[in-house]
Design a protein around this motif. Structure first.
Motif, short mmCIF file in Angstrom:
data_model
loop_
_atom_site.label_atom_id
_atom_site.label_comp_id
_atom_site.label_asym_id
_atom_site.label_seq_id
_atom_site.Cartn_x
_atom_site.Cartn_y
_atom_site.Cartn_z
N ARG A 50 0.84 -1.19 0.00
CA ARG A 50 0.00 0.00 0.00
C ARG A 50 0.88 1.24 0.00
N GLU A 155 12.58 -2.42 14.83
CA GLU A 155 12.04 -1.07 14.67
C GLU A 155 13.16 -0.04 14.61
N ARG A 162 8.95 -0.12 10.90
CA ARG A 162 8.79 -1.28 11.77
C ARG A 162 8.60 -2.53 10.94
N VAL A 177 4.97 -8.02 8.35
CA VAL A 177 4.35 -6.72 8.08
C VAL A 177 5.41 -5.64 8.22
N THR A 179 5.96 -1.59 7.99
CA THR A 179 5.25 -0.32 7.97
C THR A 179 6.25 0.83 8.05
N GLU A 184 2.96 0.51 3.53
CA GLU A 184 2.72 -0.72 4.29
C GLU A 184 2.85 -1.91 3.34
N GLN A 186 2.35 -6.16 3.46
CA GLN A 186 2.03 -7.42 4.11
C GLN A 186 2.59 -8.53 3.23
#
Length: 217
Positions: A50, A155, A162, A177, A179, A184, A186
């Motif tokens: 995304r 992180e 992260r 995942v 981010t 983002e 997945q």
């Protein structure tokens, strides 16, 4: 008639049990037995990416071949097998082709080198570290383990990035995942194939005909 019906039911039950046994045996034969840390492997993966900045979502398949800490190849395809990109990299060098743009990049492997593809400032070798369940490396990264001493999160607070490992199975399947600001990903991994023999050309990527060459500084 009753005898014939009972014989038919008995035959069907026998066929069902035989089919179930064959299915379970087939599933067992596909399980990957992992003994000790992986040093080289292949993964079939799918990713949902995304881009919040441009409000775009893309689903891709990513095939990865890697030798830990040495060489990595990624082949990215979209729906119907449409080629998106191919990348080969080492800790110091990277080359990749972006097929829709007909662009070929080559040069130094660094945290900035794959921003054109992913919009993410991350050293590309960390993509392999994620697959190998290794900590994300670089300045500012802090990683954590879960109660079973298995890597669960890395992180970089300074960059607001992260990486989380989730939904692991004993066969090596997992969900990762990633981010970051405006991004983002997945990333779903199937069980790794560990009985692999890579050819030297696996980790080379020449400039395709008609592609513009762009050097990464």
């Amino acid at each position: 008639m009753k005898i014939l019906w009972r014989q038919l039911i008995s035959l069907m039950q026998g066929l069902f049990l035989l089919t179930a046994a064959l299915f379970l045996n087939a599933c067992a034969s596909k399980q990957v037995v992992q003994e000790g840390p992986l040093q080289k492997a292949e993964w079939e993966t799918k990713a949902l990416i995304r881009d919040m900045k441009d409000n775009k979502t893309q689903s891709v398949t990513i095939d990865m071949q890697a030798i830990k800490n040495q060489r990595v190849r990624l082949d990215v395809t979209a729906m119907m097998g449409y080629q998106v990109a191919s990348l080969v990299m080492s800790p110091k060098e990277i080359a990749y082709a972006i097929y829709p743009r007909k662009e070929y990049y080559y040069g130094k492997s660094s945290e900035k080198s794959i921003e054109r593809i992913m919009g993410l400032s991350l050293h590309p070798m960390n993509l392999a570290n994620i697959a190998f369940d290794e900590p994300v490396r670089g300045p500012g990264w802090i990683c954590e383990q879960d109660g079973s001493k298995i890597l669960s999160k890395c992180e970089n607070k300074q960059r607001s990035i992260r990486v989380e490992w989730k939904d692991r199975t004993t066969e090596g399947q997992k969900k990762v995942v990633i981010t970051a600001p405006q991004f983002e990903m997945q990333w779903l991994f199937k069980s790794p194939q560990t009985e692999v023999q890579f050819k030297p050309e696996t980790f080379t990527l020449k400039q395709p005909d008609g592609f513009k060459a762009i050097q990464i500084n």
